[in-house]
Design a protein around this motif. Structure first.
Motif, short mmCIF file in Angstrom:
data_model
loop_
_atom_site.label_atom_id
_atom_site.label_comp_id
_atom_site.label_asym_id
_atom_site.label_seq_id
_atom_site.Cartn_x
_atom_site.Cartn_y
_atom_site.Cartn_z
N TRP A 26 0.83 -1.19 0.00
CA TRP A 26 0.00 0.00 0.00
C TRP A 26 0.87 1.25 0.00
O TRP A 26 1.99 1.25 0.52
CB TRP A 26 -0.92 0.02 1.22
CG TRP A 26 -1.85 -1.16 1.32
CD1 TRP A 26 -1.81 -2.14 2.27
CD2 TRP A 26 -2.93 -1.49 0.45
NE1 TRP A 26 -2.80 -3.06 2.05
CE2 TRP A 26 -3.51 -2.68 0.93
CE3 TRP A 26 -3.47 -0.90 -0.69
CZ2 TRP A 26 -4.59 -3.30 0.32
CZ3 TRP A 26 -4.56 -1.50 -1.30
CH2 TRP A 26 -5.11 -2.69 -0.81
N THR A 34 -6.80 2.45 -0.15
CA THR A 34 -5.62 1.85 0.48
C THR A 34 -5.95 0.60 1.29
O THR A 34 -5.17 0.18 2.14
CB THR A 34 -4.94 2.89 1.40
OG1 THR A 34 -5.90 3.38 2.36
CG2 THR A 34 -4.40 4.05 0.59
N THR A 35 -7.11 -0.01 1.03
CA THR A 35 -7.46 -1.27 1.69
C THR A 35 -8.18 -2.15 0.68
O THR A 35 -8.65 -1.68 -0.37
CB THR A 35 -8.38 -1.06 2.91
OG1 THR A 35 -9.67 -0.59 2.45
CG2 THR A 35 -7.78 -0.06 3.90
N ASN A 36 -8.34 -3.43 1.04
CA ASN A 36 -9.05 -4.35 0.15
C ASN A 36 -10.50 -3.94 -0.07
O ASN A 36 -11.10 -4.27 -1.09
CB ASN A 36 -9.02 -5.77 0.74
CG ASN A 36 -7.64 -6.38 0.68
OD1 ASN A 36 -6.65 -5.66 0.64
ND2 ASN A 36 -7.57 -7.70 0.69
#
Length: 432
Positions: A38, A151-153
């Motif tokens: 990330w 910035t995350t799944n």
């Protein structure tokens, strides 16, 4: 209304089946997108392209990959590839992204780029070998840093509308699908790491979508019949017949005549079939337990060299191939049990390059096959292939009624009778 529904059904049916190849039922190009880390506004990903097609490769000028971003993503940097356009990046000050387009188009880098621009399995000019011919060279990859992406799944959105050109049309890509994260080995190969997120895109090829005419044809001849069965007339279309060039034309001496065009427009030698490539199958010799066939591939395109060419033949006696001369050979078993299909391809650094039309625009080989006593025959055109593919494109075969068949009176019987009479006469004369 009924006509519209029927037409829609036919279109869906053709679209779903056109990409299916019975000789390579599992062939596809899979694009794998692995998020490795990330960043403050996005992620760094490795994009890997695997050509799982057994006998269809992507030749120069190489693949072109495109997609549509789901949000307002930008590409900060790329390693091992580049986009063809930067787009409008005017709202950025200082650090300017590599590409700001909503629909970026990515191409591979050419060999020989500086080391800091290279990535593993990159920089081949977009050329991808067929998996059945060279699995190591059937992979291409690059690294991309994506911004404004989440910035995350849960916040990352998958790109849409993937397109693949290679180097022309014909490929259709499905939607991106999240799959289990890829496992990687560290450089010392002692520890496994895992991608933070992985999705796949599968692209399949359809000759029906790529072009309206075949790109190759097949001709036949045999030792037992003087007839030569030529390629069908206008087998590859005759729309451009007025633009073809005769072998003795002075235009062939013009500088640059052999230079490929950006749109891949061919410059064909004038023939009745107007095909860029002709494959000739000659039944050459009949032995007691074996028979031999000669294969010749001729290039009639003055503007194109065929690199890493492949030739696929379907014939019932290919389950008993004894020896192949001056070509490499690999059996293909598309259904797991029926061994009637094989792939011929050039030997590396010897004849894996089929030159443009002219004196050196051909390659040839011979194949020796053991006879299967239960099925072998020369009758009714049995000795000729059922299907022929060149570079993954199915070639047009002549109509079966034109094949060089055995003469009505079998030459074996006539030869036996002649020999028998000669022997009887010889014995009679010696006794006198």
């Amino acid at each position: 209304m009924r006509f519209f529904i029927a037409a829609l059904f036919l279109y869906v049916l053709l679209s779903s089946t056109a990409a299916y190849d019975p000789l390579d039922p599992n062939g596809n190009i899979t694009i794998k997108w692995d998020i490795m880390s990330w960043t403050p506004d996005g992620y760094v990903a490795v994009v890997t392209m695997n050509n799982f097609q057994m006998f269809r490769h992507i030749m120069s000028p190489g693949w072109t990959l495109g997609w549509t971003w789901a949000k307002k993503e930008v590409i900060w940097t790329m390693v091992g590839s580049q986009t063809t356009e930067q787009g409008d990046c005017s709202k950025f000050k200082g650090n300017i992204p590599h590409c700001c387009k909503k629909t970026p188009t990515v191409v591979d880098l050419l060999p020989g780029v500086p080391y800091n621009q290279q990535f593993s399995n990159c920089c081949k000019g977009g050329v991808l070998a067929a998996w059945g011919q060279d699995p190591v060279a059937s992979v291409s990859a690059f690294q991309v840093s994506v911004g404004q992406a989440g910035t995350t799944n849960k916040t990352v959105k998958l790109p849409k509308n993937f397109t693949l050109l290679g180097p022309g049309p014909g490929y259709t890509c499905g939607p991106a699908k999240i799959v289990p994260s890829t496992n990687f080995l560290t450089p010392d190969r002692r520890r496994k790491t895992q991608a933070l997120m992985t999705w796949n895109v599968t692209c399949t090829y359809s000759q029906f979508l790529a072009r309206k005419h075949p790109s190759c044809c097949v001709s036949f001849s045999s030792f037992y019949n003087e007839t030569i069965t030529s390629c069908p007339s206008c087998a590859c279309g005759c729309e451009n017949k007025h633009k073809c060039i005769k072998p003795e034309s002075k235009l062939l001496s013009v500088v640059g005549v052999n230079t490929p065009r950006k749109d891949n427009t061919p410059l064909l030698q004038c023939t009745h079939h107007m095909c860029p490539v002709r494959v000739h199958w000659h039944v050459k010799v009949n032995y007691k337990d074996y028979w031999r066939a000669k294969i010749a591939i001729t290039n009639f395109n003055y503007r194109l060299n065929y690199t890493q060419w492949t030739l696929v033949v379907q014939h019932p006696n290919l389950n008993n191939v004894t020896q192949v001369f001056s070509f490499d050979y690999k059996p293909l078993v598309p259904y797991g049990s029926i061994n009637d299909t094989g792939m011929f391809y050039g030997m590396k650094f010897y004849n894996d390059l089929l030159m443009e039309a002219g004196q050196f625009g051909n390659v040839q080989s011979e194949v020796l096959l053991q006879k299967d006593k239960d099925t072998f025959t020369f009758k009714e055109g049995w000795a000729f292939p059922r299907k022929v593919y060149f570079n993954g494109e199915e070639c047009m075969l002549p109509p079966p009624e034109s094949y060089p068949f055995l003469p009505n009176s079998a030459p074996q019987s006539r030869a036996f009778l002649t020999t028998f009479i000669f022997c009887v006469a010889f014995v009679f004369l010696t006794m006198m």
